[in-house]
Design an enzyme around this catalytic site. Structure first.
Site, PDB file in Angstrom:
ATOM      1  N   HIS A 120       4.662  -0.824  -6.214  1.00  0.00           N
ATOM      2  CA  HIS A 120       4.701   0.170  -5.135  1.00  0.00           C
ATOM      3  C   HIS A 120       5.347  -0.436  -3.902  1.00  0.00           C
ATOM      4  O   HIS A 120       5.199  -1.622  -3.618  1.00  0.00           O
ATOM      5  CB  HIS A 120       3.304   0.704  -4.808  1.00  0.00           C
ATOM      6  CG  HIS A 120       2.293  -0.371  -4.543  1.00  0.00           C
ATOM      7  ND1 HIS A 120       1.687  -1.082  -5.553  1.00  0.00           N
ATOM      8  CD2 HIS A 120       1.784  -0.853  -3.378  1.00  0.00           C
ATOM      9  CE1 HIS A 120       0.845  -1.957  -5.026  1.00  0.00           C
ATOM     10  NE2 HIS A 120       0.897  -1.851  -3.714  1.00  0.00           N
ATOM     11  N   HIS A 122       5.537  -0.143   0.159  1.00  0.00           N
ATOM     12  CA  HIS A 122       4.817   0.367   1.327  1.00  0.00           C
ATOM     13  C   HIS A 122       5.838   0.754   2.404  1.00  0.00           C
ATOM     14  O   HIS A 122       6.730  -0.035   2.711  1.00  0.00           O
ATOM     15  CB  HIS A 122       3.937  -0.720   1.955  1.00  0.00           C
ATOM     16  CG  HIS A 122       2.871  -1.276   1.073  1.00  0.00           C
ATOM     17  ND1 HIS A 122       1.536  -1.070   1.296  1.00  0.00           N
ATOM     18  CD2 HIS A 122       2.926  -2.080  -0.019  1.00  0.00           C
ATOM     19  CE1 HIS A 122       0.806  -1.720   0.392  1.00  0.00           C
ATOM     20  NE2 HIS A 122       1.640  -2.342  -0.421  1.00  0.00           N
TER      21      HIS A 122
HETATM   22  P1  5GP Z   1      -1.118  -3.876  -2.475  1.00  0.00           P
HETATM   23  O1  5GP Z   1      -2.098  -4.761  -1.764  1.00  0.00           O
HETATM   24  O2  5GP Z   1      -1.338  -3.865  -3.957  1.00  0.00           O
HETATM   25  O3  5GP Z   1       0.312  -4.177  -2.103  1.00  0.00           O
HETATM   26  O4  5GP Z   1      -1.372  -2.429  -1.921  1.00  0.00           O
HETATM   27  C1  5GP Z   1      -2.220  -1.513  -2.525  1.00  0.00           C
HETATM   28  C2  5GP Z   1      -2.245  -0.307  -1.614  1.00  0.00           C
HETATM   29  O5  5GP Z   1      -2.777   0.777  -2.336  1.00  0.00           O
HETATM   30  C3  5GP Z   1      -3.135  -0.522  -0.393  1.00  0.00           C
HETATM   31  O6  5GP Z   1      -2.382  -0.244   0.782  1.00  0.00           O
HETATM   32  C4  5GP Z   1      -4.275   0.443  -0.612  1.00  0.00           C
HETATM   33  O7  5GP Z   1      -4.745   1.017   0.581  1.00  0.00           O
HETATM   34  C5  5GP Z   1      -3.659   1.487  -1.514  1.00  0.00           C
HETATM   35  N1  5GP Z   1      -4.595   2.148  -2.396  1.00  0.00           N
HETATM   36  C6  5GP Z   1      -5.522   1.553  -3.173  1.00  0.00           C
HETATM   37  N2  5GP Z   1      -6.198   2.481  -3.881  1.00  0.00           N
HETATM   38  C7  5GP Z   1      -5.671   3.677  -3.534  1.00  0.00           C
HETATM   39  C8  5GP Z   1      -5.961   5.015  -3.936  1.00  0.00           C
HETATM   40  O8  5GP Z   1      -6.834   5.300  -4.734  1.00  0.00           O
HETATM   41  N3  5GP Z   1      -5.212   5.997  -3.380  1.00  0.00           N
HETATM   42  C9  5GP Z   1      -4.229   5.721  -2.480  1.00  0.00           C
HETATM   43  N4  5GP Z   1      -3.557   6.764  -1.980  1.00  0.00           N
HETATM   44  N5  5GP Z   1      -3.929   4.479  -2.082  1.00  0.00           N
HETATM   45  C10 5GP Z   1      -4.650   3.460  -2.604  1.00  0.00           C
END
Ligand code: 5GP
Ligand code: ZN
Length: 159
Positions: A120, A122
């Site tokens: 993903h 951001h």
């Molecule tokens: P990472 O740390 O893997 O780069 O980012 C994961 C992102 O996914 C975080 O910004 C977190 O807030 C978001 N996230 C985690 N679980 C969910 C969810 O169930 N729904 C949504 N919309 N975002 C999520």
């Protein structure tokens, strides 16, 4: 009950033609419409939705629909779809939020802070005076060392 929780949703492959969909992946579930999310944009290739955490307002995530864990697994096509969407969605976020800047980030592996193992991107709108703090220590490095590291990477590129 247990069977219902573990059974693969029968509609998923049919609807989204995504053979690698991971049953346990929250982002696959969002992309399949099986978990609630505030969708910004979705097509057969990618989906964009609001991050459940909003350290800055309008923070948005973009994913390929296919369950791809990290950048190491991402195809060139998938990368292009995500970035093309990012270009459009960045404009829309700026128009909607009136942000002063916009930052992209993307984490691969737990050591990089990845928490959801579905690739993903951001999109972080930035505002003068917002409370985000990203601390990057400065480390001016001698040219010889920069050249050495560049050549090590260059030697491993295969395009
Ligand atoms: P990472 O740390 O893997 O780069 O980012 C994961 C992102 O996914 C975080 O910004 C977190 O807030 C978001 N996230 C985690 N679980 C969910 C969810 O169930 N729904 C949504 N919309 N975002 C999520
Ligand atoms: Zn997934």
């Amino acid at each position: 009950m247990a069977a219902a929780q573990t059974a693969a949703p029968s509609c998923r492959k049919k609807l989204y033609n995504c053979p690698m969909t991971s049953q346990d992946c929250i982002f696959c579930q969002i992309a399949a419409g099986m978990s609630p999310a505030s969708i910004v944009y979705a097509d057969e290739r990618i989906a964009a939705f609001m991050d459940i955490n909003q350290p800055v307002p309008y923070k948005t995530l973009i994913i390929p629909r296919a369950h791809v864990e990290t950048i190491y697994d991402l195809s060139g096509e998938q990368a292009a779809w995500v970035m093309q969407a990012a270009v459009q969605i960045a404009q829309a976020i700026r128009a909607a939020s009136n942000c002063d800047g916009l930052m992209l980030s993307q984490s691969n592996g737990a050591a990089a802070g990845q928490e959801v193992f579905h690739f993903h991107l951001h999109l972080w709108p930035r505002f003068w005076g917002d409370r985000l703090r990203i601390s990057v220590p400065r480390s001016l490095t001698p040219r010889a060392e920069l050249d050495r590291m560049a050549s090590e990477i260059r030697a491993r590129l295969d395009f």
